[in-house]
Write an enzyme that holds these catalytic residues in place. Structure first.
Site, short mmCIF file in Angstrom:
data_model
loop_
_atom_site.label_atom_id
_atom_site.label_comp_id
_atom_site.label_asym_id
_atom_site.label_seq_id
_atom_site.Cartn_x
_atom_site.Cartn_y
_atom_site.Cartn_z
N SER A 1 0.84 -1.20 0.00
CA SER A 1 0.00 0.00 0.00
C SER A 1 0.87 1.24 0.00
CB SER A 1 -0.84 -0.03 1.27
OG SER A 1 -1.38 1.24 1.54
N TYR B 1 -1.82 -1.07 10.87
CA TYR B 1 -2.08 -1.61 9.53
C TYR B 1 -0.88 -1.36 8.63
CZ TYR B 1 -3.57 -1.31 4.68
OH TYR B 1 -3.61 -1.43 3.32
N LYS C 1 2.10 -3.90 6.69
CA LYS C 1 2.51 -3.88 5.27
C LYS C 1 4.03 -3.70 5.17
CE LYS C 1 -1.51 -4.45 3.40
NZ LYS C 1 -1.82 -5.71 2.74
N1 UFG Z 1 -12.26 11.49 3.33
C1 UFG Z 1 -13.26 12.36 3.65
N2 UFG Z 1 -14.41 11.87 4.19
C2 UFG Z 1 -14.61 10.53 4.40
C3 UFG Z 1 -13.57 9.63 4.06
C4 UFG Z 1 -12.40 10.15 3.53
O1 UFG Z 1 -13.12 13.57 3.49
O2 UFG Z 1 -15.68 10.15 4.90
C5 UFG Z 1 -11.03 12.01 2.71
C6 UFG Z 1 -9.77 11.72 3.49
O3 UFG Z 1 -9.54 12.72 4.47
C7 UFG Z 1 -8.72 11.70 2.37
C8 UFG Z 1 -9.49 11.15 1.17
O4 UFG Z 1 -10.86 11.37 1.48
O5 UFG Z 1 -8.31 13.02 2.07
C9 UFG Z 1 -9.27 9.68 0.93
O6 UFG Z 1 -9.53 8.96 2.13
P1 UFG Z 1 -9.71 7.38 2.16
O7 UFG Z 1 -10.07 6.99 3.57
O8 UFG Z 1 -10.61 6.94 1.07
O9 UFG Z 1 -8.28 6.84 1.77
P2 UFG Z 1 -6.86 7.11 2.47
O10 UFG Z 1 -6.01 7.78 1.45
O11 UFG Z 1 -6.98 7.73 3.78
O12 UFG Z 1 -6.37 5.62 2.73
C10 UFG Z 1 -6.27 4.70 1.68
C11 UFG Z 1 -6.56 3.30 2.21
C12 UFG Z 1 -5.49 2.87 3.15
C13 UFG Z 1 -4.16 3.03 2.52
C14 UFG Z 1 -3.95 4.41 1.99
C15 UFG Z 1 -2.68 4.45 1.19
O13 UFG Z 1 -7.78 3.27 2.89
O14 UFG Z 1 -5.68 1.51 3.44
O15 UFG Z 1 -5.02 4.76 1.12
O16 UFG Z 1 -2.38 5.71 0.77
F1 UFG Z 1 -3.22 2.75 3.43
#
Ligand code: UFG
Length: 348
Positions: free
Chosen positions: A124, A148, A152
């Site tokens: 990841s 998590y 990885k």
């Molecule tokens: N976000 C929101 N509201 C939500 C959910 C997310 O604004 O309800 C925002 C987050 O702050 C972030 C973006 O949307 O800016 C993406 O968030 P995600 O939770 O979809 O994804 P992340 O980038 O935080 O995490 C993902 C995977 C992880 C992994 C990571 C690697 O969920 O498992 O990418 O970069 F580790």
């Protein structure tokens, strides 16, 4: 010869199995349905018109897993089976280490015992921690900010060590950016347990009327509109990256590591806009505080995968949103209703 896919009923696993079957590969799936649904297996058959072997096995159980190695002529493994929720990993670190590290050790030990040489690992972008700049190259410093991510990174370290010790092994570490989208059939897609943590499944649940409004975590990041920027990649493109990685392993390449992303960064507001256009509805949202642990910006350099794997993401943000919406609108309750409907129709 067969490809063993652990976690093959999961979101990325199921899309990868489809690509493998469409390439004419023999596939053996192992899954314990801890975060997936048995109906996925029927959907894969429906989409591909192909069959595969399936074992309901928990990969932390080495004895049960060994039966799969004994009964099949496995030449390659794609290892998806893992717990994957960042927040949950902070609350349940021991479960995460036990499951993610424990099952990988079992698989690696069985690989050695049964002389399997090719291994693809689901890593990841989280292993880059808070990157000093974007795009992110594979040689950037690595760090973990939650259990998590630590699993990885530990597994990556293990793989690097075992490759140093054994030059007949071929291992591809694939670092995924943010997979979204679904198979074009609308038959399989992402179905998180409970309230989604990730952005796209949250948006689709708002669009389908299951959740009221999206909270946008932070409007004051140093990005073009203040909201977090990520590299969203269509899950089918991601799945195809695994096929290319297997081809690479067949050239006896040793250990290779690739980012799988598109190289493009989209903000939360960009994604909301693209999704609204795809589904023809407004997505109600409000901007709230930042989510602890989030970074401002994360997108990949994909030049290594482009050059060395001959792989490039083909789908754009529009298709990602359209396909996510097709999946969610056809399956408003995910696989649950589908399962009940299909059982009922069989009973009738
Ligand atoms: N976000 C929101 N509201 C939500 C959910 C997310 O604004 O309800 C925002 C987050 O702050 C972030 C973006 O949307 O800016 C993406 O968030 P995600 O939770 O979809 O994804 P992340 O980038 O935080 O995490 C993902 C995977 C992880 C992994 C990571 C690697 O969920 O498992 O990418 O970069 F580790």
């Amino acid at each position: 010869m067969s490809v063993l896919v652990t976690g093959g009923a999961g979101y990325i696993g199921s899309h990868t199995v489809i690509e493998l079957l469409e390439e004419g590969k023999e596939v053996v799936i192992v899954d314990n349905f801890s975060n997936s649904n048995p109906i996925v297996l029927d959907r894969i058959r429906e989409i591909t018109n192909e069959d595969f072997k399936f074992y309901k096995v928990d990969t932390t159980n080495s004895d049960e897993l060994e039966v799969v190695f004994k009964e099949n002529n496995i030449d390659s493994i794609i290892h998806f089976a893992a717990y994957k929720a960042v927040g949950e990993s902070v609350a349940k670190p021991l479960e995460y280490y036990t499951n993610n590290i424990g099952n990988t050790l079992n698989i690696l030990n069985l690989m050695r015992k049964y002389n399997v040489k090719n291994f693809v690992f689901s890593s990841s972008a989280t292993v880059y921690g808070d990157p000093h700049s974007c795009p992110i190259f594979e040689n950037f410093p690595l760090s973990a900010t939650n259990p998590y991510g630590a699993t990885k990174l530990m597994i990556e370290d293990m793989l690097r060590d075992i490759c140093k010790d054994n030059d007949s092994l071929n291992i591809a570490i694939l670092r995924y950016f943010n997979p979204i989208g679904a198979h074009i059939s609308g038959l399989i897609g992402e179905e998180p347990n409970g309230i989604p943590n990730n952005l796209m499944p949250y948006i689709t649940k708002v669009a389908v009327g299951k959740l009221k409004e999206l909270s946008v975590f932070g409007g004051d990041y140093n990005t073009h509109d203040g909201t977090g920027v990520r590299d969203y990649i269509h899950v089918v493109d991601l799945a195809r990256g695994h096929i290319k990685a297997l081809e690479k392993l067949n050239t006896n390449c040793g250990l290779v590591t690739y980012n799988l992303g598109t190289g493009n960064g989209y903000s939360v507001l960009d994604l909301i806009k693209a999704f609204s256009e795809a589904c023809g509805k407004e997505i109600p949202y409000k901007i709230v505080d930042r989510r602890p642990g989030d970074i401002a910006m994360c997108y990949a350099s994909t030049s290594n995968a482009n050059k060395e794997l001959g792989w490039k993401a083909e789908f754009g943000i529009k298709e990602m949103c359209e396909d996510s919406w097709r999946w969610q609108s056809n399956n408003p309750d995910g696989y649950t209703t589908a399962y009940i409907d299909e059982v009922t129709s069989v009973a009738e």
